[in-house]
Enzyme design. Structure first.
Site, PDB file in Angstrom:
ATOM      1  CB  THR A 181      -0.916   0.184   1.274  1.00 52.97           C
ATOM      2  OG1 THR A 181      -1.796  -1.335   1.199  1.00 52.97           O
ATOM      3  CG2 THR A 181      -1.881   1.190   0.899  1.00 52.97           C
ATOM      4  CB  SER A 188      -9.103  -0.117  -3.370  1.00 54.84           C
ATOM      5  OG  SER A 188      -9.499  -0.161  -2.179  1.00 54.84           O
ATOM      6  CB  ILE A 206     -26.484  -9.408  24.108  1.00 56.38           C
ATOM      7  CG1 ILE A 206     -27.382  -9.966  22.918  1.00 56.38           C
ATOM      8  CG2 ILE A 206     -26.621 -10.244  25.477  1.00 56.38           C
ATOM      9  CD1 ILE A 206     -26.818 -11.136  22.371  1.00 56.38           C
ATOM     10  N   GLY A 257     -25.583  -1.235  28.461  1.00 56.32           N
ATOM     11  CA  GLY A 257     -24.871  -0.158  28.808  1.00 56.32           C
ATOM     12  C   GLY A 257     -23.276  -0.575  29.319  1.00 56.32           C
ATOM     13  CD  GLU A 312      -3.858  -9.862   4.831  1.00 50.30           C
ATOM     14  OE1 GLU A 312      -4.353 -10.779   3.905  1.00 50.30           O
ATOM     15  OE2 GLU A 312      -2.963 -10.011   5.691  1.00 50.30           O
ATOM     16  N   GLY A 313      -7.437  -6.093   1.492  1.00 50.91           N
ATOM     17  CA  GLY A 313      -8.583  -5.906   0.430  1.00 50.91           C
ATOM     18  C   GLY A 313      -9.974  -5.628   1.336  1.00 50.91           C
TER      19      GLY A 313
HETATM   20  C1  LIG Z   1      -4.223  -1.216  10.309  1.00 54.96           C
HETATM   21  C2  LIG Z   1      -3.984  -1.595   9.081  1.00 54.96           C
HETATM   22  C3  LIG Z   1      -2.976  -2.377   8.628  1.00 54.96           C
HETATM   23  C4  LIG Z   1      -2.342  -2.679   7.378  1.00 54.96           C
HETATM   24  N1  LIG Z   1      -1.525  -3.455   6.807  1.00 54.96           N
HETATM   25  C5  LIG Z   1      -0.853  -3.307   5.485  1.00 54.96           C
HETATM   26  C6  LIG Z   1       0.350  -3.920   5.389  1.00 54.96           C
HETATM   27  O1  LIG Z   1       0.922  -4.636   6.277  1.00 54.96           O
HETATM   28  N2  LIG Z   1       0.606  -3.858   4.206  1.00 54.96           N
HETATM   29  C7  LIG Z   1       0.147  -3.380   3.280  1.00 54.96           C
HETATM   30  O2  LIG Z   1       0.838  -3.253   2.074  1.00 54.96           O
HETATM   31  N3  LIG Z   1      -1.056  -2.608   3.316  1.00 54.96           N
HETATM   32  C8  LIG Z   1      -1.431  -2.588   4.742  1.00 54.96           C
HETATM   33  N4  LIG Z   1      -2.527  -1.937   4.987  1.00 54.96           N
HETATM   34  C9  LIG Z   1      -3.432  -1.209   4.005  1.00 54.96           C
HETATM   35  C10 LIG Z   1      -4.709  -1.715   3.612  1.00 54.96           C
HETATM   36  O3  LIG Z   1      -4.624  -2.815   2.775  1.00 54.96           O
HETATM   37  C11 LIG Z   1      -5.617  -0.591   2.902  1.00 54.96           C
HETATM   38  O4  LIG Z   1      -5.798   0.361   3.673  1.00 54.96           O
HETATM   39  C12 LIG Z   1      -6.669  -1.279   1.966  1.00 54.96           C
HETATM   40  O5  LIG Z   1      -6.327  -2.073   1.083  1.00 54.96           O
HETATM   41  C13 LIG Z   1      -7.649   0.007   1.574  1.00 54.96           C
HETATM   42  O6  LIG Z   1      -6.986   0.871   0.773  1.00 54.96           O
HETATM   43  P1  LIG Z   1      -6.997   2.327   1.088  1.00 54.96           P
HETATM   44  O7  LIG Z   1      -6.915   2.665   2.650  1.00 54.96           O
HETATM   45  O8  LIG Z   1      -6.142   3.053   0.421  1.00 54.96           O
HETATM   46  O9  LIG Z   1      -8.563   2.534   0.745  1.00 54.96           O
HETATM   47  P2  LIG Z   1      -9.124   2.903  -0.620  1.00 54.96           P
HETATM   48  O10 LIG Z   1      -8.591   2.106  -1.732  1.00 54.96           O
HETATM   49  O11 LIG Z   1      -8.960   4.436  -0.980  1.00 54.96           O
HETATM   50  O12 LIG Z   1     -10.543   2.843  -0.510  1.00 54.96           O
HETATM   51  C14 LIG Z   1     -11.318   3.694   0.089  1.00 54.96           C
HETATM   52  C15 LIG Z   1     -13.006   3.062   0.062  1.00 54.96           C
HETATM   53  O13 LIG Z   1     -13.232   3.133  -1.299  1.00 54.96           O
HETATM   54  C16 LIG Z   1     -13.709   1.745  -1.808  1.00 54.96           C
HETATM   55  N5  LIG Z   1     -13.339   1.366  -3.118  1.00 54.96           N
HETATM   56  C17 LIG Z   1     -11.851   1.721  -3.732  1.00 54.96           C
HETATM   57  N6  LIG Z   1     -11.849   1.220  -4.907  1.00 54.96           N
HETATM   58  C18 LIG Z   1     -13.160   0.630  -5.189  1.00 54.96           C
HETATM   59  C19 LIG Z   1     -13.766   0.052  -6.287  1.00 54.96           C
HETATM   60  N7  LIG Z   1     -13.242  -0.160  -7.555  1.00 54.96           N
HETATM   61  N8  LIG Z   1     -15.064  -0.359  -6.463  1.00 54.96           N
HETATM   62  C20 LIG Z   1     -15.792   0.072  -5.095  1.00 54.96           C
HETATM   63  N9  LIG Z   1     -15.315   0.509  -3.962  1.00 54.96           N
HETATM   64  C21 LIG Z   1     -13.962   1.026  -4.093  1.00 54.96           C
HETATM   65  C22 LIG Z   1     -13.002   1.112  -0.620  1.00 54.96           C
HETATM   66  O14 LIG Z   1     -13.674  -0.351  -0.508  1.00 54.96           O
HETATM   67  C23 LIG Z   1     -13.268   1.646   0.508  1.00 54.96           C
HETATM   68  O15 LIG Z   1     -14.431   1.626   1.027  1.00 54.96           O
HETATM   69  C24 LIG Z   1      -3.334  -1.868   6.460  1.00 54.96           C
HETATM   70  C25 LIG Z   1      -4.316  -1.038   6.716  1.00 54.96           C
HETATM   71  C26 LIG Z   1      -4.466  -0.859   7.862  1.00 54.96           C
HETATM   72  C27 LIG Z   1      -5.545   0.346   8.373  1.00 54.96           C
END
Ligand SMILES: Cc1cc2nc3c(=O)[nH]c(=O)nc-3n(C[C@H](O)[C@H](O)[C@H](O)COP(=O)(O)OP(=O)(O)OC[C@H]3O[C@@H](n4cnc5c(N)ncnc54)[C@H](O)[C@@H]3O)c2cc1C
Length: 380
Positions: free
Chosen positions: A125, A131, A335, A338, A361-362
């Site tokens: 990421t 995504s 369930i 408070g 992870e997606g």
């Molecule tokens: C605590 C934590 C740990 C993580 N650990 C790792 C890690 O170890 N390594 C790593 O590489 N990443 C890691 N991530 C990143 C994580 O995989 C991403 O946050 C995630 O894939 C979503 O990407 P984004 O946050 O940029 O959201 P965005 O991609 O900006 O998405 C925002 C919203 O838009 C929606 N969206 C995006 N594209 C579409 C589409 N085509 N159609 C419909 N809806 C869509 C998404 O579902 C979401 O609801 C971590 C994230 C967190 C919060």
């Protein structure tokens, strides 16, 4: 190769006792300190947890997927931050190397990953590529036998503890085919790690930015061929999604047990809550969803062990189990009333913890897209 059933049963029994007796009493402290105590990490090393999925030839336990998900289910019965301590070594931080590494790369790193001597992270990421992970902009420019990596990775789990990153970076043109994967030691000049982010839940598990400023990485550290990095990352995530789905099932089962114990004990209108049918409906819905998610996880794990593709099934398991645990957590707060909203029983903490499973992870939306794409491709 699977462990013999006696050894595996003993492992599960040890893990169950460790979770119940060592980890559960520490849940509130870990959340407050935002750190898992070092003696717990040491005990995890001694139990071999960092090497669950690493082949025995390289010092791991070499569990099958069916065995690994059983361990993940057990770790779901406590704060998920505990699982994160070894989660990247078992999953996204090591599996690219297991799947695509050369013998030499494996010999160099896997024994230390399996023992927990080093921690690994998976860096896909970026600020502009979540995504849409095939759009990563971190560049790897080849100069002779070295690549220079430049760019920023975001939300990288365990980055502050990692000695080794699997980094997806662009060696070619736009899109997935231009991405390659590299093993990058944290001590490489030009690699720096940001401060842990403040998060909604899962305190004790850290995520940070990782910056690369012309970081020199030997060509011998590339995983697979140039352009294979995105494919490797997606195979790693198929497996990771199934593991996460198992954790979601474990947490659902824990929450249901907590809800039932409370509903039997707590009395209103002269009766235990458990005798009210509206409460029973919530218990029934949670139980049914947890059972369905468990069945999906176990079936998908068996399918993987049989050598069949699991892209669709792992996405479906993660999608269903992560959404289900969100509903189970919500009903459990209800369930408890408070008492579910205030911190004492730890229910509100788990409610916050499980929110992440629908995002990393997606996201759920990405799982839906994968499920639909594969289903349409297969003709239904
Ligand atoms: C605590 C934590 C740990 C993580 N650990 C790792 C890690 O170890 N390594 C790593 O590489 N990443 C890691 N991530 C990143 C994580 O995989 C991403 O946050 C995630 O894939 C979503 O990407 P984004 O946050 O940029 O959201 P965005 O991609 O900006 O998405 C925002 C919203 O838009 C929606 N969206 C995006 N594209 C579409 C589409 N085509 N159609 C419909 N809806 C869509 C998404 O579902 C979401 O609801 C971590 C994230 C967190 C919060």
């Amino acid at each position: 190769m699977a462990l013999d059933s006696e050894t595996f049963d003993a492992l599960i029994e040890t893990v169950r006792r460790f979770v119940a007796e060592r980890l559960r009493p520490l849940e509130a402290k870990v959340a407050e300190d935002d750190e898992v105590p070092s003696e717990i990490v040491r005990e995890m090393r001694e139990m071999g947890l960092f090497g669950l999925s690493i082949p025995e030839d390289y010092g791991g336990l070499g569990l099958t997927m069916a065995e690994e998900v059983r361990v993940a289910l057990e770790f779901g019965r406590t704060t998920p931050a505990f699982r994160s301590v070894f989660g990247t070594n078992v999953g996204i931080g090591s599996q690219g190397l297991v799947m695509a590494g050369t013998d030499e790369q494996k010999r160099e790193w896997l024994p230390r990953i399996a023992s927990g001597e080093i921690v690994t992270s998976f860096a896909l990421t970026e600020p502009g590529a979540g995504s849409d992970s095939a759009s990563v902009q971190t560049k790897a420019v080849r100069e002779g036998e070295t690549y220079k990596l430049t760019g920023t990775k975001r939300f990288i789990t365990n980055a502050d503890k990692a000695s080794l990153f699997t980094v997806m970076a662009r060696t070619g043109g736009e899109g997935a085919a231009g991405v390659s994967a590299f093993l990058v030691p944290a001590e490489t000049p030009g690699v720096s790690v940001g401060k842990p982010e403040k998060k909604m839940g899962q305190q004790g598990a850290h995520v940070c930015d990782v910056n690369f400023d012309e970081a020199p990485v030997p060509a011998a550290n590339r995983l697979g061929e140039e352009g294979e990095g995105f494919k490797i990352a997606m195979r790693v995530l198929d497996r990771g999604r199934l593991h996460i789905a198992a954790v979601c099932v474990g947490i659902s089962e824990r929450l249901i047990a907590d809800a039932v114990a409370y509903a039997v004990e707590r009395r209103q209108f002269g009766k235990p809550l458990a005798e009210f049918q509206l409460i029973q409906a919530m218990i029934a819905d949670s139980k049914t969803e947890a059972m369905a998610a468990r069945a999906l996880v176990l079936e998908t794990a068996a399918r993987k062990d049989a050598g069949q593709p699991i892209t669709l099934e792992a996405a479906a398991a993660k999608y269903f189990a992560s959404e289900a645990v969100g509903r189970v957590a919500d009903r459990t707060v209800q369930i408890f009333g408070g008492a579910g909203y205030v911190a004492d029983h730890g229910i509100e903490r788990l409610y916050r913890d499980v929110r992440l499973f629908r995002i990393y992870e997606g996201t759920s939306q990405i799982q839906q897209l994968v499920i639909a794409r594969e289903t349409i491709r297969n003709g239904g």
